[in-house]
Design a protein around this motif. Structure first.
Motif, PDB file in Angstrom:
ATOM      1  N   LYS A  84       0.825  -1.210   0.000  1.00  0.00           N
ATOM      2  CA  LYS A  84       0.000   0.000   0.000  1.00  0.00           C
ATOM      3  C   LYS A  84       0.859   1.261   0.000  1.00  0.00           C
ATOM      4  O   LYS A  84       0.412   2.314  -0.426  1.00  0.00           O
ATOM      5  CB  LYS A  84      -0.930   0.014   1.211  1.00  0.00           C
ATOM      6  N   TRP A 102       2.761   3.247  -3.824  1.00  0.00           N
ATOM      7  CA  TRP A 102       2.210   4.063  -4.904  1.00  0.00           C
ATOM      8  C   TRP A 102       2.872   5.436  -4.951  1.00  0.00           C
ATOM      9  O   TRP A 102       3.086   6.067  -3.935  1.00  0.00           O
ATOM     10  CB  TRP A 102       0.691   4.226  -4.722  1.00  0.00           C
ATOM     11  N   ASN A 106      -3.532  -3.295  -1.716  1.00  0.00           N
ATOM     12  CA  ASN A 106      -4.666  -2.879  -2.532  1.00  0.00           C
ATOM     13  C   ASN A 106      -4.849  -3.934  -3.617  1.00  0.00           C
ATOM     14  O   ASN A 106      -3.897  -4.254  -4.329  1.00  0.00           O
ATOM     15  CB  ASN A 106      -4.392  -1.517  -3.190  1.00  0.00           C
ATOM     16  N   ARG A 113      -5.920   4.239  -9.351  1.00  0.00           N
ATOM     17  CA  ARG A 113      -4.822   4.578  -8.434  1.00  0.00           C
ATOM     18  C   ARG A 113      -4.141   5.891  -8.824  1.00  0.00           C
ATOM     19  O   ARG A 113      -3.665   6.629  -7.977  1.00  0.00           O
ATOM     20  CB  ARG A 113      -3.778   3.457  -8.415  1.00  0.00           C
ATOM     21  N   TYR A 114      -4.061   6.149 -10.133  1.00  0.00           N
ATOM     22  CA  TYR A 114      -3.420   7.364 -10.635  1.00  0.00           C
ATOM     23  C   TYR A 114      -4.416   8.140 -11.496  1.00  0.00           C
ATOM     24  O   TYR A 114      -4.300   8.186 -12.727  1.00  0.00           O
ATOM     25  CB  TYR A 114      -2.179   7.004 -11.464  1.00  0.00           C
TER      26      TYR A 114
END
Length: 619
Positions: A70, A73, A223, A265-266
């Motif tokens: 996690k 990122w 995740n 996520r992005y």
């Protein structure tokens, strides 16, 4: 696992099926597996320290998440510098082309170059297999060491092998772990067969087989989605290693779940990096109309007519109509106004006014999902024609047009996907049958294209080096039908420009005023009140309103302050010359006010004054 039907995935599945026998034959001779890399305690400490020092692209603090995967990122919008540590030039080019496919789905820029401080450093050690550190773990590796390796890619390696390996390793670099070790992976391993197989082929102990193959990741520290057998992060599973006939073929494409997961996520939707919170137009020499987006998402306006006071602000489009960011307006006739903005759903919207009539109801000229907030430009190259431009949610230049007597054209896109950075776009009509458009690329270059009646749009081209333009800072003007000037703010806060004159080449970029004179990110606005004169405005590093001017035959003036102190929001500025000897400048204050200052030849610059109070403009 539940997925939606996807033609790209279906085509990829057919391609994979056609090459399965070839790949299995290759793998029978040489077992080629990615071995995940992990940090030692010193490396973990270094990675967390480096991560904490990262600056998020919008200036906001970068949050540290929990532990394990996690925490791997990167901040959305991060530029990851990528450097090759040797290797064949052809191999490097193939790796780069495949790796950049990730940028279609993530708000991350992979910037290939030779930066000595690159976060991702690629080696080609033939004795070390293929591997990558995961996400921000790359920050814990010393600058002289590789963070990724390709041990068997050569100039003659098959394309399918490049695709499966490169997409996989860059998936790790973006923060993805092996799919077969997902907390919910449903692979019925035959442990005894695995111990024998990997012991014979890799020389692994039982503990190493457990670590690399059989163990699942901690669900509390990961995740994850439902297990995705088509993921690029899932390695092949031979049926001799499982109970029954369960198997997984080698994947060489990003699955639909891969694309959606990294997009979540992005996310591409940035905090507003838009070109202007205010738009102003002078449809007559003695009249001004100014527009802005309010915090409740309404579109608002006020007007001034010579001899009177500014009108009270009024609502042009109701709450929830607009996303915070850019708004633009154009007067194609002296008794007509058109206003454009981006809706919260990504639609491009408009409203119009004609003398003697109320404002029209707002309407969409491009449907939901068309545009990123923060960039919209409009130009009237003829009184009966409008062209509108924006940045699409797929990172292209979007456009549509209207001609009197007809409906708005279907929206269309220019350039490759994810070639345009969310932020500013500028458009200029230097002739009534010609358009020039400017934007910022994903690599931070100034880019342009043009259209001339009777022909197609030109291929996009760049006017500045990579990492030279801050997204959200762009203004262009045609002071002559044969001349163009473009201005922007550099990532260092310099005010920069480039120009073109008919029959010549574009000039080299140059700076105006001292270095680091502008807020960054920020905005710049240019106005040509005469064919031989330019006035330039920007927000200073201290929040002041700054200006400089140029007159034919003279160098640029030294910058000077129009309004001192922290008075202007950094992405907010617009100006208009309603007469050749008069200028009006508008900006949003840090408190959300809409303010103005004016200049008239002789008296000089006025004191600043308010048009709408604090809390009026969405920041």
């Amino acid at each position: 696992m539940t997925t939606v039907s996807d033609p790209e995935n279906e085509a990829a599945t057919e391609n994979q099926a056609a090459t399965t026998s070839v790949r299995r034959a290759v793998e029978a001779d040489t077992i080629r597996m990615c071995i995940p890399k992990s940090l030692d305690p010193l490396g973990e400490a270094a990675a967390r320290a480096a991560y904490a020092a990262l600056a998020a692209p919008d200036g906001a603090p970068v949050p540290l998440e929990a532990a394990g995967p996690k925490s791997s990122w990167w901040p959305a919008g991060q530029r990851l510098r990528v450097r090759f540590l040797g290797g064949d030039a052809g191999v490097q080019a193939r790796i780069r082309a495949i790796a950049e496919e990730w940028m279609r789905y993530v708000n991350i820029v992979l910037d290939f170059g030779n930066d000595p401080h690159a976060e991702i450093r690629i080696a080609f050690d033939t004795n070390d297999g293929s591997w990558s550190y995961v996400g921000t773990d790359n920050l814990g590796i010393g600058q002289g060491s590789a963070t990724m390796n390709y041990g068997w890619l050569t100039p003659t390696t098959a394309e399918w092998e490049y695709r499966r390996v490169v997409l996989h390793e860059f998936g790790h670099a973006l923060g993805l772990s092996h799919e077969h070790q997902s907390p919910v992976a449903g692979i019925p391993w035959d442990k005894a067969a695995c111990y024998t197989y990997y012991g014979n082929t890799q020389g692994w102990s039982h503990a190493e087989v457990d670590q690399q193959v059989l163990n699942k990741m901690n669900a509390a520290q990961t995740n994850y989605t439902a297990w995705d057998r088509d993921s690029i992060m899932e390695y092949a599973v031979d049926d001799q290693l499982t109970i029954g006939t369960f198997s997984v073929d080698w994947n060489q494409e990003l699955s639909g779940v891969d694309r959606q997961f990294v997009s979540d996520r992005y996310p591409r939707r940035p905090r507003n990096t838009g070109s202007a919170h205010t738009a102003v137009v002078a449809r007559e020499s003695q009249h001004l109309d100014v527009f802005w987006i309010a915090p409740d998402g309404s579109v608002r306006s006020a007007w001034w007519h010579e001899g009177g006071q500014w009108s009270a602000p009024f609502v042009l489009s109701p709450a929830g109509s607009a996303a915070p960011g850019a708004i633009t307006a154009v007067a194609r006739e002296s008794d007509h106004l058109d206003v454009f903005w981006v809706g919260p759903d990504g639609s491009v919207r408009s409203a119009w006014w004609h003398e003697g009539k109320p404002w029209s109801a707002p309407f969409a000229i491009a449907p939901a999902g068309s545009a990123d907030p923060g960039a919209v430009a409009a130009v009237a190259r003829e009184t009966g024609h409008l062209d509108v431009f924006w940045v699409t949610q797929h990172g292209q230049l979007g456009s549509t047009w209207w001609h009197e007597g007809g409906a708005w054209a279907a929206p269309f896109s220019l350039g490759a996907e994810f070639s345009v950075k969310p932020g500013a776009v500028a458009a200029v009509a230097r002739l009534n049958n010609h358009l020039d458009v400017f934007w910022v690329t994903q690599r931070g270059e100034l880019a342009s294209t043009w259209w001339h009646e009777g022909g197609a749009w030109a291929a996009p081209f760049t006017l500045s080096a990579a990492r030279s333009v801050e997204p959200g800072s762009l203004s262009a003007v045609a002071r002559l039908s044969s001349h163009l000037d473009v201005f922007w703010i550099s990532p260092d806060g310099d005010v920069r420009s480039v120009w073109w004159h008919e029959a010549g080449q574009w000039s080299a970029p140059f700076s105006i005023g001292p270095t680091r004179s502008a807020r960054c990110p920020g905005h710049v606005w240019v106005s040509a009140r005469m064919t031989n004169h330019l006035d330039l405005f920007w927000v200073g590093r201290d929040g002041s309103v700054q200006s400089a001017w140029w007159h034919d035959g003279q160098p640029w003036s030294q910058p000077f302050t129009l309004v001192g102190g922290n008075v202007a929001e950094q992405r907010s500025l617009s100006a208009v010359p309603r007469l050749s000897n008069h200028l009006d400048v508008f900006y949003a204050g840090p408190d959300g006010s809409c303010d103005s200052v004016w200049w008239h030849e002789g008296p000089g610059w006025s004191a600043a004054f308010g048009i709408a109070g604090g809390g009026s403009v969405a920041l």
